[in-house]
Design a protein around this motif. Sequence first.
Motif, PDB file in Angstrom:
ATOM      1  N   ARG A   1     -52.902  89.223   1.913  1.00 22.55           N
ATOM      2  CA  ARG A   1     -53.569  88.905   3.183  1.00 22.55           C
ATOM      3  C   ARG A   1     -52.989  87.624   3.789  1.00 22.55           C
ATOM      4  O   ARG A   1     -52.834  87.522   5.002  1.00 22.55           O
ATOM      5  N   ALA A   2     -52.669  86.662   2.935  1.00 16.51           N
ATOM      6  CA  ALA A   2     -52.095  85.401   3.426  1.00 16.51           C
ATOM      7  C   ALA A   2     -50.738  85.659   4.092  1.00 16.51           C
ATOM      8  O   ALA A   2     -50.424  85.050   5.119  1.00 16.51           O
ATOM      9  N   HIS A   3     -49.942  86.561   3.537  1.00 15.26           N
ATOM     10  CA  HIS A   3     -48.657  86.897   4.160  1.00 15.26           C
ATOM     11  C   HIS A   3     -48.877  87.568   5.516  1.00 15.26           C
ATOM     12  O   HIS A   3     -48.174  87.276   6.485  1.00 15.26           O
ATOM     13  N   ALA A   4     -49.862  88.454   5.587  1.00 20.15           N
ATOM     14  CA  ALA A   4     -50.171  89.115   6.858  1.00 20.15           C
ATOM     15  C   ALA A   4     -50.630  88.074   7.890  1.00 20.15           C
ATOM     16  O   ALA A   4     -50.172  88.098   9.038  1.00 20.15           O
ATOM     17  N   ARG A   5     -51.507  87.158   7.492  1.00 19.74           N
ATOM     18  CA  ARG A   5     -51.978  86.104   8.413  1.00 19.74           C
ATOM     19  C   ARG A   5     -50.820  85.240   8.888  1.00 19.74           C
ATOM     20  O   ARG A   5     -50.726  84.890  10.067  1.00 19.74           O
ATOM     21  N   SER A   6     -49.929  84.882   7.973  1.00 19.93           N
ATOM     22  CA  SER A   6     -48.778  84.045   8.332  1.00 19.93           C
ATOM     23  C   SER A   6     -47.897  84.753   9.365  1.00 19.93           C
ATOM     24  O   SER A   6     -47.472  84.140  10.350  1.00 19.93           O
ATOM     25  N   LEU A   7     -47.648  86.030   9.155  1.00 19.27           N
ATOM     26  CA  LEU A   7     -46.826  86.788  10.110  1.00 19.27           C
ATOM     27  C   LEU A   7     -47.533  86.920  11.456  1.00 19.27           C
ATOM     28  O   LEU A   7     -46.886  86.895  12.508  1.00 19.27           O
TER      29      LEU A   7
ATOM     30  N   PRO B   1     -44.521  93.623  17.580  1.00 23.02           N
ATOM     31  CA  PRO B   1     -44.078  92.250  17.889  1.00 23.02           C
ATOM     32  C   PRO B   1     -42.801  91.861  17.130  1.00 23.02           C
ATOM     33  O   PRO B   1     -41.908  91.236  17.693  1.00 23.02           O
ATOM     34  N   LEU B   2     -42.706  92.265  15.863  1.00 20.65           N
ATOM     35  CA  LEU B   2     -41.490  92.004  15.084  1.00 20.65           C
ATOM     36  C   LEU B   2     -40.307  92.737  15.693  1.00 20.65           C
ATOM     37  O   LEU B   2     -39.237  92.154  15.895  1.00 20.65           O
ATOM     38  N   PHE B   3     -40.496  94.010  15.987  1.00 20.52           N
ATOM     39  CA  PHE B   3     -39.400  94.805  16.542  1.00 20.52           C
ATOM     40  C   PHE B   3     -38.917  94.219  17.871  1.00 20.52           C
ATOM     41  O   PHE B   3     -37.716  94.150  18.131  1.00 20.52           O
ATOM     42  N   GLU B   4     -39.864  93.771  18.707  1.00 22.07           N
ATOM     43  CA  GLU B   4     -39.489  93.183  20.003  1.00 22.07           C
ATOM     44  C   GLU B   4     -38.699  91.886  19.806  1.00 22.07           C
ATOM     45  O   GLU B   4     -37.699  91.658  20.489  1.00 22.07           O
ATOM     46  N   LYS B   5     -39.137  91.047  18.857  1.00 23.49           N
ATOM     47  CA  LYS B   5     -38.407  89.789  18.598  1.00 23.49           C
ATOM     48  C   LYS B   5     -36.998  90.084  18.078  1.00 23.49           C
ATOM     49  O   LYS B   5     -36.046  89.406  18.452  1.00 23.49           O
ATOM     50  N   LEU B   6     -36.877  91.089  17.222  1.00 22.81           N
ATOM     51  CA  LEU B   6     -35.554  91.457  16.721  1.00 22.81           C
ATOM     52  C   LEU B   6     -34.670  91.965  17.861  1.00 22.81           C
ATOM     53  O   LEU B   6     -33.502  91.584  17.965  1.00 22.81           O
ATOM     54  N   GLU B   7     -35.227  92.821  18.714  1.00 23.11           N
ATOM     55  CA  GLU B   7     -34.440  93.372  19.823  1.00 23.11           C
ATOM     56  C   GLU B   7     -33.989  92.275  20.783  1.00 23.11           C
ATOM     57  O   GLU B   7     -32.912  92.365  21.356  1.00 23.11           O
ATOM     58  N   GLN B   8     -34.796  91.230  20.946  1.00 19.93           N
ATOM     59  CA  GLN B   8     -34.399  90.113  21.811  1.00 19.93           C
ATOM     60  C   GLN B   8     -33.189  89.371  21.249  1.00 19.93           C
ATOM     61  O   GLN B   8     -32.476  88.703  21.981  1.00 19.93           O
ATOM     62  N   ARG B   9     -32.977  89.475  19.952  1.00 20.79           N
ATOM     63  CA  ARG B   9     -31.865  88.784  19.304  1.00 20.79           C
ATOM     64  C   ARG B   9     -30.562  89.582  19.372  1.00 20.79           C
ATOM     65  O   ARG B   9     -29.499  89.052  19.045  1.00 20.79           O
ATOM     66  N   ILE B  10     -30.642  90.839  19.773  1.00 19.70           N
ATOM     67  CA  ILE B  10     -29.433  91.651  19.876  1.00 19.70           C
ATOM     68  C   ILE B  10     -28.612  91.138  21.043  1.00 19.70           C
ATOM     69  O   ILE B  10     -29.122  90.986  22.156  1.00 19.70           O
TER      70      ILE B  10
ATOM     71  N   LYS C   1     -47.092  83.696  13.335  1.00 17.80           N
ATOM     72  CA  LYS C   1     -45.722  83.599  13.834  1.00 17.80           C
ATOM     73  C   LYS C   1     -45.468  84.559  14.991  1.00 17.80           C
ATOM     74  O   LYS C   1     -44.384  84.572  15.561  1.00 17.80           O
ATOM     75  N   GLY C   2     -46.469  85.372  15.330  1.00 16.36           N
ATOM     76  CA  GLY C   2     -46.336  86.317  16.439  1.00 16.36           C
ATOM     77  C   GLY C   2     -45.466  87.516  16.101  1.00 16.36           C
ATOM     78  O   GLY C   2     -44.891  88.137  16.997  1.00 16.36           O
ATOM     79  N   LEU C   3     -45.412  87.890  14.830  1.00 14.43           N
ATOM     80  CA  LEU C   3     -44.541  88.981  14.392  1.00 14.43           C
ATOM     81  C   LEU C   3     -45.302  90.210  13.912  1.00 14.43           C
ATOM     82  O   LEU C   3     -44.696  91.246  13.625  1.00 14.43           O
ATOM     83  N   LEU C   4     -46.605  90.112  13.811  1.00 19.63           N
ATOM     84  CA  LEU C   4     -47.433  91.207  13.303  1.00 19.63           C
ATOM     85  C   LEU C   4     -48.794  91.122  13.964  1.00 19.63           C
ATOM     86  O   LEU C   4     -49.268  90.026  14.290  1.00 19.63           O
ATOM     87  N   ARG C   5     -49.385  92.277  14.188  1.00 19.83           N
ATOM     88  CA  ARG C   5     -50.748  92.341  14.702  1.00 19.83           C
ATOM     89  C   ARG C   5     -51.532  93.272  13.800  1.00 19.83           C
ATOM     90  O   ARG C   5     -51.092  94.391  13.544  1.00 19.83           O
ATOM     91  N   ARG C   6     -52.661  92.793  13.284  1.00 22.69           N
ATOM     92  CA  ARG C   6     -53.531  93.668  12.493  1.00 22.69           C
ATOM     93  C   ARG C   6     -54.609  94.219  13.405  1.00 22.69           C
ATOM     94  O   ARG C   6     -55.212  93.491  14.182  1.00 22.69           O
ATOM     95  N   VAL C   7     -54.830  95.500  13.302  1.00 24.68           N
ATOM     96  CA  VAL C   7     -55.883  96.155  14.070  1.00 24.68           C
ATOM     97  C   VAL C   7     -56.947  96.573  13.065  1.00 24.68           C
ATOM     98  O   VAL C   7     -56.727  97.477  12.249  1.00 24.68           O
TER      99      VAL C   7
END
Length: 140
Positions: A79-85, A107-116, A88-94
């Motif tokens: 859970r701590a790893h999920a909260r940390s992500l 959010p992770l996929f979008e951040k990665l795509e911005q780096r391409i 960082k704006g890389l994961l959203r829990r629903v």
Amino acid sequence: MGAKFSPRSIASRWTASLAVHGWTPISDFFLDQYRQLGITNLEAMFIVHLVRHKWTAEMPFPGFKRLAKRMGMTPTAVRAHARSLEKKGLLRRVERSGKANLFDLRPLFEKLEQRILPQPKEVEFVVNTPARSEADEDLF
């Protein structure tokens, strides 16, 4: 005589008996970039375990207890790893009442795509010829 596999098959990369038990596709770009996004090695493994449950475009929903058991950690640590992500704006829990959370990896996929790096556009070369005037007609 053993079965022959494509040189790029999962069975050729690992072994046939290991491939039979499943495999998880992980983007090479993610592997190359996760550290630059501030993702720790354990958070990256958490993401890999989430992707293991992402079979379609839909959000995966493994429970924290299942993830903890597979990762050899406590549910609290996972859970701590999920909260940390999330921070960082890389994961959203629903959250879902009475069910495991959905994990939104967009959010992770979008951040990665911005780096391409942008791919160079094909340039079409057009040769412009000057327009002819009536005076030019005498030259031809």
